[in-house]
Design a protein around this motif. Structure first.
Motif, PDB file in Angstrom:
ATOM      1  N   GLY A 451       0.800  -1.207   0.000  1.00 11.82           N
ATOM      2  CA  GLY A 451       0.000   0.000   0.000  1.00 11.82           C
ATOM      3  C   GLY A 451       0.836   1.261   0.000  1.00 11.82           C
ATOM      4  N   LEU A 452       0.263   2.316   0.600  1.00  4.40           N
ATOM      5  CA  LEU A 452       0.885   3.644   0.604  1.00  4.40           C
ATOM      6  C   LEU A 452       0.920   4.156   2.039  1.00  4.40           C
ATOM      7  N   CYS A 453       2.043   4.729   2.430  1.00  8.92           N
ATOM      8  CA  CYS A 453       2.170   5.323   3.757  1.00  8.92           C
ATOM      9  C   CYS A 453       2.371   6.823   3.608  1.00  8.92           C
ATOM     10  N   MET A 454       1.614   7.606   4.398  1.00  8.23           N
ATOM     11  CA  MET A 454       1.714   9.068   4.401  1.00  8.23           C
ATOM     12  C   MET A 454       2.175   9.521   5.775  1.00  8.23           C
ATOM     13  N   ILE A 455       3.239  10.296   5.830  1.00 11.30           N
ATOM     14  CA  ILE A 455       3.811  10.757   7.096  1.00 11.30           C
ATOM     15  C   ILE A 455       3.688  12.271   7.168  1.00 11.30           C
ATOM     16  N   ASP A 456       3.141  12.769   8.278  1.00 17.09           N
ATOM     17  CA  ASP A 456       3.088  14.206   8.542  1.00 17.09           C
ATOM     18  C   ASP A 456       4.459  14.622   9.058  1.00 17.09           C
ATOM     19  N   GLN A 457       5.207  15.378   8.272  1.00 13.55           N
ATOM     20  CA  GLN A 457       6.596  15.666   8.621  1.00 13.55           C
ATOM     21  C   GLN A 457       6.709  16.482   9.914  1.00 13.55           C
ATOM     22  N   HIS A 458       5.780  17.392  10.133  1.00 15.85           N
ATOM     23  CA  HIS A 458       5.837  18.208  11.352  1.00 15.85           C
ATOM     24  C   HIS A 458       5.532  17.359  12.585  1.00 15.85           C
ATOM     25  N   ALA A 459       4.483  16.561  12.518  1.00 19.87           N
ATOM     26  CA  ALA A 459       4.113  15.712  13.655  1.00 19.87           C
ATOM     27  C   ALA A 459       5.200  14.686  13.950  1.00 19.87           C
ATOM     28  N   ALA A 460       5.772  14.101  12.882  1.00 23.43           N
ATOM     29  CA  ALA A 460       6.823  13.105  13.067  1.00 23.43           C
ATOM     30  C   ALA A 460       8.050  13.712  13.746  1.00 23.43           C
ATOM     31  N   HIS A 461       8.423  14.898  13.293  1.00 21.22           N
ATOM     32  CA  HIS A 461       9.611  15.528  13.875  1.00 21.22           C
ATOM     33  C   HIS A 461       9.350  15.957  15.316  1.00 21.22           C
ATOM     34  N   LYS A 462       8.116  16.346  15.628  1.00 21.13           N
ATOM     35  CA  LYS A 462       7.768  16.673  17.007  1.00 21.13           C
ATOM     36  C   LYS A 462       7.974  15.468  17.914  1.00 21.13           C
ATOM     37  N   ARG A 463       7.546  14.296  17.453  1.00 17.75           N
ATOM     38  CA  ARG A 463       7.727  13.082  18.246  1.00 17.75           C
ATOM     39  C   ARG A 463       9.212  12.824  18.504  1.00 17.75           C
ATOM     40  N   ILE A 464      10.045  12.995  17.468  1.00 21.17           N
ATOM     41  CA  ILE A 464      11.483  12.753  17.599  1.00 21.17           C
ATOM     42  C   ILE A 464      12.097  13.694  18.630  1.00 21.17           C
ATOM     43  N   ILE A 465      11.804  14.986  18.481  1.00 26.34           N
ATOM     44  CA  ILE A 465      12.404  15.975  19.386  1.00 26.34           C
ATOM     45  C   ILE A 465      11.863  15.815  20.796  1.00 26.34           C
ATOM     46  N   TYR A 466      10.587  15.499  20.925  1.00 30.79           N
ATOM     47  CA  TYR A 466       9.967  15.316  22.239  1.00 30.79           C
ATOM     48  C   TYR A 466      10.672  14.215  23.029  1.00 30.79           C
ATOM     49  N   GLU A 467      10.899  13.092  22.398  1.00 34.30           N
ATOM     50  CA  GLU A 467      11.546  11.981  23.105  1.00 34.30           C
ATOM     51  C   GLU A 467      12.998  12.307  23.436  1.00 34.30           C
ATOM     52  N   LYS A 468      13.651  13.033  22.544  1.00 34.39           N
ATOM     53  CA  LYS A 468      15.032  13.403  22.845  1.00 34.39           C
ATOM     54  C   LYS A 468      15.088  14.397  23.999  1.00 34.39           C
ATOM     55  N   ALA A 469      14.143  15.344  24.021  1.00 35.49           N
ATOM     56  CA  ALA A 469      14.117  16.332  25.106  1.00 35.49           C
ATOM     57  C   ALA A 469      13.845  15.660  26.448  1.00 35.49           C
ATOM     58  N   LEU A 470      12.922  14.699  26.462  1.00 34.57           N
ATOM     59  CA  LEU A 470      12.655  13.967  27.700  1.00 34.57           C
ATOM     60  C   LEU A 470      13.886  13.208  28.150  1.00 34.57           C
ATOM     61  N   SER A 471      14.561  12.592  27.184  1.00 43.00           N
ATOM     62  CA  SER A 471      15.771  11.829  27.483  1.00 43.00           C
ATOM     63  C   SER A 471      16.836  12.738  28.087  1.00 43.00           C
ATOM     64  N   ALA A 472      16.913  13.968  27.565  1.00 43.36           N
ATOM     65  CA  ALA A 472      17.925  14.911  28.039  1.00 43.36           C
ATOM     66  C   ALA A 472      17.686  15.298  29.495  1.00 43.36           C
ATOM     67  N   THR A 473      16.420  15.427  29.890  1.00 43.67           N
ATOM     68  CA  THR A 473      16.126  15.820  31.269  1.00 43.67           C
ATOM     69  C   THR A 473      16.493  14.736  32.271  1.00 43.67           C
ATOM     70  N   GLU A 474      16.662  13.497  31.782  1.00 47.28           N
ATOM     71  CA  GLU A 474      17.023  12.391  32.663  1.00 47.28           C
ATOM     72  C   GLU A 474      18.521  12.123  32.675  1.00 47.28           C
ATOM     73  N   ALA A 475      19.241  12.782  31.774  1.00 49.73           N
ATOM     74  CA  ALA A 475      20.686  12.559  31.685  1.00 49.73           C
ATOM     75  C   ALA A 475      21.401  13.235  32.847  1.00 49.73           C
ATOM     76  N   ALA A 476      22.543  12.654  33.235  1.00 51.83           N
ATOM     77  CA  ALA A 476      23.330  13.223  34.341  1.00 51.83           C
ATOM     78  C   ALA A 476      23.906  14.577  33.945  1.00 51.83           C
ATOM     79  N   ILE A 477      24.379  14.682  32.710  1.00 57.12           N
ATOM     80  CA  ILE A 477      24.949  15.935  32.216  1.00 57.12           C
ATOM     81  C   ILE A 477      24.229  16.300  30.925  1.00 57.12           C
ATOM     82  N   PRO A 478      23.529  17.437  30.876  1.00 61.02           N
ATOM     83  CA  PRO A 478      22.805  17.807  29.659  1.00 61.02           C
ATOM     84  C   PRO A 478      23.752  18.129  28.520  1.00 61.02           C
TER      85      PRO A 478
END
Length: 618
Positions: A451-478
């Motif tokens: 079939g065909l897959c359609m990706i919303d580039q803005h929503a997808a990138h938000k998910r990527i940055i969101y998880e990285k930002a959360l990960s950063a807040t848990e890191a010992a050294i930002p």
């Protein structure tokens, strides 16, 4: 013969004063900002020209207003805490020509019934002043005291005797923003008066008296407003309309800087607000909110200010005329400022046509060319997030779907496709074989085996940055990239208050921000994925987005801040991507813990089976 009813059998009983006062307090005193408003109203009505507001713990611990007004005599002190006792209404006719701010006589009685109040006051011509204490409606002390001219009212431990009301208060940051809005309204309505706001030992505002309106707005909301304020004034025999409009480029994504006043009284008027925002829509989006402060001066006999317990709404005798005149004045002034022809004669018949409203799709602010939103700038992707999934069985379905996306359609097996990819690694043909297309610079299309897959580039990138930002807040050294030159950022008082509240989380995300005096912060480092030179706008937009999320989503501060950061830094809709950038985006999306939804649970992609597509052509 009628049988008399014994009074002891009556089921209707008058309420004791302590209960009726608490009920009245529920209407008048809704939160700490309500106390601030009532005390400021009284101070202004008392003729003060210098007012000091002291706040502790967002008003929970202390709200104090000190003024240099006319003060009170001994007899007036106890009377001011009596319900419906006022110096501003003498007869029925006074209700229809109210010129003062406070007039009902409910405020002080209501405040005293739900807090611990200490009042100090002295008339300028008196040798001695007085100190009066009343807790929960009960007098504690009343004695002469050496105090300065004017009045000081300190309200401590608000709702201490009504626990349920205290529990319904919001966070300190939210309650303080309501207080801040109340002080802003009073300061804008009275630029001739001096205001000083102190919160938890910090000076938020120190506004001198006899200040011009433009200087006052700049002092309260930031230096960026100074060159973007448009004054106007129109007088008729019935109504005077004047105030300040802001350049549309100063719009924000949330309400809060729209001010309406009638005879110096801040009001809410939904329809008039809608009309003004609709005028601004000529230059802004429907979700953008401009700054304005509009003052209506009308004969008090033509307006009823007694229709709302907190005096926030009014009723005009001739509402349509006031709305039409205000709309005409605001629209004409903005059109003059931006050299837009006035087409109001054709407005009713041609309102649906953008061209007929006197603007084009390429309209420029202040003569400057419209700037493209970084369309020609390469996209900067964050580094991969949790990319190694080999030991995580919970993500196998996601991994399988990712492999399916990258499989060839012409009958090639997944194993053969994987081998082919390895053999052609690093060659342009690999990307071409995967087949990415961008639709309207907003969606990424790619074919799958079925079939065909359609990706919303803005929503997808938000998910990527969101998880990285959360990960950063848990890191010992930002992870922080240091700026060559530290940047000074000026905030409005409300945003600076929010920055202080969120400062520890913002630091863990990778920002290096030092809080300074005067609503100013110094930024010397930012997360590695922010383009240098964009740090000020990102930080301000983060706080703005966080403010918009409050009350809308039930998440902790860390997650809401990560959402706000992602919303600002994600690839915008309308951004042209290269094949490599599209591939990189999808690689990182499927390395996320939750690739199928953005941080607010909106879908990042949609899959259309080949059978559904074929059905469209039958």
């Amino acid at each position: 013969m009628t049988q008399e009813t014994d009074s002891s059998d009556s089921i209707i009983q008058p309420l004791p004063p302590e209960i009726s006062n608490k009920i009245a307090a529920g209407e008048v005193i809704q939160r700490p900002s309500s106390v601030v408003k009532e005390l400021l109203d009284n101070a202004i009505d008392a003729g003060a020209d210098e007012l000091k507001i002291i706040i502790q713990n967002a008003g929970r611990t202390l709200i104090q207003v000190v003024d240099n007004g006319c003060g009170m005599g001994k007899e007036d002190i106890t009377l001011c805490f009596e319900q419906h006792a006022t110096s501003k209404i003498k007869d029925m006719d006074d209700l229809f020509r109210v010129r003062t701010l406070g007039f009902r006589g409910e405020a002080m009685a209501s405040i005293a019934s739900v807090s611990q109040v200490t009042l100090k006051t002295k008339r300028p011509d008196a040798d001695m002043g007085y100190k009066y204490e009343i807790w929960g409606g009960e007098e504690k002390s009343f004695e002469p005291a050496a105090v300065e001219d004017g009045t000081s009212v300190a309200v401590r431990n608000l709702f201490y005797n009504v626990r349920a009301r205290r529990q319904f208060l919001k966070t300190d940051a939210t309650e303080f923003r309501h207080i801040l809005k109340t002080v802003q309204q009073a300061a804008l309505a009275n630029p001739d008066l001096g205001f000083k706001l102190e919160a938890d030992g910090d000076i938020i505002y120190d506004l001198p008296k006899e200040q011009s309106m433009k200087d006052r707005i700049t002092a309260m909301f930031g230096k960026s407003y100074k060159a973007s304020l448009i004054s106007f004034r129109e007088e008729t025999s019935y109504l005077t309309v004047h105030g300040i409009l802001a350049d549309p480029k100063l719009t924000k994504r949330s309400r809060g800087e729209q001010f309406l006043f009638v005879n110096g009284r801040p009001i809410q008027h939904r329809y008039l607000t809608y009309i003004i925002l609709d005028i601004y829509d000529t230059w802004t989006g429907d979700k953008d909110y401009p700054f304005y402060a509009i003052f209506l001066e009308v004969d008090p006999k033509q307006v009823d200010v007694n229709v709302h317990p907190a005096k926030e709404e009014v009723k005009f005798e001739d509402e349509q005329s006031i709305i039409k005149l205000t709309k005409s004045v605001v629209k004409r002034r903005l059109n003059e400022e931006f050299m837009v022809p006035d087409v109001s004669d054709q407005e009713e018949q041609d309102s649906a046509s953008p061209a007929s409203r006197g603007f084009s799709s390429n309209f420029n602010f202040g003569g400057h060319k419209n700037r493209q939103s970084n369309k020609d700038k390469p996209v900067k992707f964050p580094s991969r997030i949790n990319y190694d999934r080999s030991g995580d069985s919970s993500n196998r379905d996601q991994s399988d779907f990712s492999q399916q996306l990258y499989s060839n359609v012409g009958g090639q097996s997944q194993k053969e496709s994987s081998k082919s990819d390895q053999e052609t690694e690093g060659r342009p043909q690999q990307i071409q074989n995967r087949g990415f297309w961008q639709l309207h610079d907003r969606y990424i299309l790619t074919q799958t085996r079925s079939g065909l897959c359609m990706i919303d580039q803005h929503a997808a990138h938000k998910r990527i940055i969101y998880e990285k930002a959360l990960s950063a807040t848990e890191a010992a050294i930002p992870s922080t990239q240091q700026l060559l030159f530290a940047q000074t950022v000026d905030f409005s008082a409300s945003r600076f208050s929010l920055l202080k509240e969120l400062h520890p989380i913002i630091q863990r995300m990778g920002f290096n921000v030092q809080l300074m005096s005067g609503n100013t912060a110094m930024v010397s480092g930012v997360p590695a994925d922010i383009d240098i030179g964009n740090e000020q706008s990102v930080l301000k937009a983060m706080l703005q987005q966080y403010h918009e999320l409050e009350g809308k989503v039930e998440l902790d501060e860390r997650k809401k801040l990560a959402i706000a950061f992602a919303a600002k830094t994600a690839i915008p809709k309308g951004k042209k991507l290269t094949d490599m950038e599209m591939e990189n985006l999808l690689d990182q999306l499927f390395a996320c813990d939750e690739p199928y939804k953005d941080p607010l649970d909106k879908p990042t992609l949609e899959y259309i089976p080949l059978e559904d597509i074929e059905a469209k052509f039958r």
